[in-house]
Design an enzyme around this catalytic site. Structure first.
Site, PDB file in Angstrom:
ATOM      1  CE  LYS A  70      -2.554   0.216   3.581  1.00  0.00           C
ATOM      2  NZ  LYS A  70      -1.783   1.167   4.491  1.00  0.00           N
ATOM      3  CB  THR A  72       5.290   0.010  -2.567  1.00  0.00           C
ATOM      4  OG1 THR A  72       5.944  -0.397  -1.580  1.00  0.00           O
ATOM      5  CG2 THR A  72       5.918   0.162  -3.935  1.00  0.00           C
ATOM      6  CG  PHE A 380       4.308  -9.649  -6.468  1.00  0.00           C
ATOM      7  CD1 PHE A 380       5.054  -9.935  -5.474  1.00  0.00           C
ATOM      8  CD2 PHE A 380       3.438  -8.734  -6.013  1.00  0.00           C
ATOM      9  CE1 PHE A 380       5.302  -9.413  -4.308  1.00  0.00           C
ATOM     10  CE2 PHE A 380       3.436  -8.322  -4.860  1.00  0.00           C
ATOM     11  CZ  PHE A 380       4.305  -8.506  -3.874  1.00  0.00           C
TER      12      PHE A 380
END
Length: 555
Positions: A70, A72, A380
C-alpha cells in the site's frame, strides 16, 4: 535483486531546502533537521492557492503475509502524478519501531517507490515517537505520584486506565505489577504497557489543529476513576502544560522526499487495528494547502484505516477524499482464497476467484461513502495474464476499474495508467459524500453500521462489561462519541483466521476504552491486543551495521 535499503542508499537525495522550495515553502517556514529532513513550522500561513488541493486516499484489501504494498503504491502514484505534470505531495504516517524490529516492516514504500532517508524515517527520524513516549510516561508517573502523595484526588488504584508505553513489541510487559519494594517505592497496583502508537497522546497529536488545541485535548484525557467512580482527568492532575511542552516539536509535520524528489510530509503513526490509523490532520491539511493533488494512505485495509479515515479524520480535516484507491495483489487474493504461502507463485484461478470476494467487500465499503473507487493491482513477476484479467473483470462487475501498478521496479513510470485513471475520476465525479453515521447516533447504531456496511457482517454482541460501560458513559454524555474499532487487520471479522469475505458473522465487543481527548470510544473486539509481541524470527535478527556505518537488513 537489490534490497529496498540498497536502492535507498544508492539514491541521489536533494537538499531539503530544494524540496521545500518545490513544495512552495519558504526558508523561514521550515526547521531543517540535517541535510535531508525538516520540520514545518506551525505558524505556516499558506495563501498561494485559493482552494485546497484534491485528496486521494490509498487503502487496501485485508493484509496478508503475502504482501500488498500500500505504501509503495502511494509513493509510486504520487511520483506518477508529478510525471504527468501535476503538482503533487504525499502525506504518510511515521513508522513504529515495533513493526520495524518485529515482523511487518517499515512504512516508507519499497523498491523505486520509496521515501527517503529510508533508514532514518524507519528508526528515530525527528524524535516524534520518543517525545510521545516521554510525555505519556510522564503522565503515568504524575498519576502514581498523586496516589503516593496522599491521593488528594481519591484515585482508586483498581480503576486506573492510563498504562505506560514503549515503542517496541514486548509481550512480557502487557501485564505488570508496580509499586513493590516498600513504602518509599509507591503504591502497589496492577499496571501494564501498550505500544506507543496505541497511546491516546498519539491519537491526539494526529487530530490536533494547533498547539492550544493539543493542550486542551490533553486536559480532557480520562486517566482513572476515583472511589466515587467519577472520572479523573489530566486537568485534575495539573500536568497538561508539561505534556504539551514535551510535544511542542513533535506536533510539527516532517518534510522529506521520494526517490523521485516528490515532497512528502510524514507525521504521526497510530496503528489502524488499535487506533485511528491515519497521519495527522496538520500534515494532510498542510499538503492540501501547498499542492494540487495530495496522495495519502490509511493503515491496513479499507475495513480499518479506510473506514476510520472517512468517519474519524474527514470531519476534523474538513475535506473528503476526491478518489479512493484500493491496493491488491494477485498473491494476497489467492491467499484469501485458501492458497498456502508456499504455493502463491502457481496460477490458481479458482482460489483467486474465491479471494476476490475480500476485494469486493472492501470496494463496496468505500463506495458506500459516495467516492469513486479505483483498484491498483500491485504487480508481481509470477502473476499470469489470466489472473490479471480475472481481477479486472471482477472489479468491473463491482462498478469500478482495475489498473496495474509496477512501481516497485519502475517507480512513478510504473503507475502512469493508474495516475491518468485517478485524474479522470476526480475530474468527472460530482457525487456527494455520504457519512456512515450521524454524530448523534447511539453507539450501538454506529457499531452496527460499521459491522454490516463496512465488514459485511451480521451483528454486534457486547460482553457484560461493555454493556455496563455504555450505560455508565451515558451519564457523562460519552455514549454518542465516534467509534474506533480495535480489530484484527487480517479478517473482516474479529477472527484472524477467517480470511476472504465471511458472511453473517458477529463482532464481539469485550470492552470500551474512553478517549475523551481524542474524542472517540475505542471498541476492543475479539482478542485484539494493544501491545504486540515479537515473532519467532523478528526482523531485528537480520539488521546490522558495518564499520563504515552502512546499515544492512533493514528491508
Amino acid at each position: 535483486m537489490k534490497t529496498d535499503i540498497q536502492i535507498a542508499q544508492e539514491a541521489t537525495v536533494e537538499p531539503i531546502s530544494l524540496i521545500a522550495e518545490k513544495a512552495g515553502l519558504q526558508a523561514h517556514e521550515i526547521e531543517p533537521y540535517g541535510y535531508d529532513k525538516a520540520k514545518i513550522k506551525l505558524d505556516l500561513k499558506v495563501d498561494r492557492k485559493a482552494d485546497l488541493g484534491k485528496l486521494i486516499l490509498v487503502t487496501s484489501i485485508n493484509p496478508t503475509p503475502a504482501g500488498e504494498g500500500k505504501s509503495t503504491v502511494t509513493v509510486g502514484l504520487a511520483d506518477a502524478l508529478n510525471l504527468a505534470g501535476q503538482k503533487t505531495m504525499i502525506a504518510l504516517r511515521e513508522p513504529s519501531l515495533g513493526p520495524v524490529m518485529g515482523m511487518k516492516g517499515g512504512a516508507t514504500g519499497g523498491g523505486y517507490a520509496q521515501v527517503v532517508p529510508m533508514a532514518d524515517i524507519n528508526l528515530h527520524f525527528t524524535g516524534d515517537f520518543h517525545a510521545l513516549t516521554s510525555a505519556h510516561n510522564t503522565l503515568a508517573a504524575a498519576l502514581d505520584n498523586s496516589i503516593y502523595q496522599g491521593n488528594p484526588l481519591k484515585i482508586d488504584p483498581r480503576r486506573v486506565l492510563w498504562k505506560r508505553v514503549l515503542d517496541i513489541n514486548d509481550r512480557a510487559l502487557r501485564h505488570t505489577t508496580i509499586g513493590l519494594g516498600g513504602p518509599t517505592s509507591g503504591v502497589p497496583r496492577e499496571d501494564g504497557f501498550d505500544i506507543t502508537v496505541a497511546s491516546e497522546l498519539m491519537a491526539i497529536l494526529t487530530l490536533s489543529t494547533d498547539l492550544q488545541d493539543l493542550k486542551h485535548r490533553i486536559e480532557k484525557i480520562v486517566v482513572a476513576y476515583n472511589y466515587d467512580k467519577e472520572p479523573v482527568t489530566v486537568l485534575d492532575l495539573g500536568v497538561a502544560g508539561a505534556l504539551t511542552v514535551l510535544l511542542k516539536d513533535a506536533i510539527k509535520p516532517n518534510l522529506v522526499q521520494t526517490l523521485a524528489h516528490t515532497p512528502a510530509i510524514i507525521h504521526g503513526g497510530p496503528f489502524a487495528n488499535i487506533a485511528q490509523g491515519t497521519n495527522s490532520v496538520l500534515a494532510t491539511k498542510t499538503a492540501l494547502k501547498l499542492a494540487d493533488y495530495v496522495v495519502t494512505e490509511a493503515g491496513f485495509g479499507a475495513d480499518l484505516g479506510g473506514e476510520k479515515f472517512m468517519d474519524i479524520k474527514v470531519p476534523r480535516l474538513g475535506k473528503v477524499p476526491d478518489a479512493v484507491v484500493i491496493v491488491a495483489t494477485v498473491r494476497a487474493l489467492k491467499h484469501h482464497g485458501g492458497v498456502a504461502l508456499a504455493d502463491l507463485n502457481e496460477e490458481n484461478l479458482d482460489a483467486l476467484a474465491a479471494g476476490l470476494e475480500n476485494l469486493g467487500q472492501n470496494i463496496k465499503a468505500m463506495q458506500r461513502y459516495g467516492r469513486p473507487v479505483i483498484v491498483a493491482v500491485n504487480r508481481f513477476t509470477a502473476d499470469t495474464e489470466a489472473e490479471i484479467d480475472l481481477v479486472k473483470d471482477f472489479v468491473k462487475a463491482q462498478g469500478s476499474q482495475a489498473y496495474l501498478a509496477d512501481v516497485w521496479a519502475q517507480g512513478g513510470a510504473g503507475a502512469t495508467d493508474l495516475a491518468q485513471a485517478v485524474l479522470a475520476e476526480i475530474a468527472t465525479t460530482d457525487a456527494d459524500f455520504q457519512p456512515l453515521y450521524t454524530e448523534d447516533a447511539p453507539a450501538l447504531d454506529k457499531l452496527q453500521a460499521i459491522v454490516t456496511e463496512i465488514y459485511g457482517g451480521g451483528s454486534v454482541e457486547l460482553a457484560p462489561k461493555a454493556q455496563k460501560q455504555l450505560a455508565d458513559f451515558a451519564k457523562y454524555g460519552w455514549d454518542k462519541l465516534p467509534i474506533v474499532m480495535a480489530k484484527t487487520q487480517y479478517s473482516l471479522s474479529d477472527d484472524a483466521k477467517k480470511l476472504g469475505a465471511p458472511k453473517d458473522f458477529t463482532i464481539h465487543i469485550r470492552e470500551f476504552v474512553p478517549k475523551l481527548g481524542a474524542g472517540f470510544l475505542v471498541a476492543m473486539t475479539g482478542s485484539i491486543l494493544t501491545m504486540p509481541g515479537l515473532p519467532k524470527h523478528p526482523a531485528a535478527l537480520d539488521i546490522d551495521i558495518d564499520e563504515n556505518g552502512q546499515i544492512t537488513g533493514l528491508f
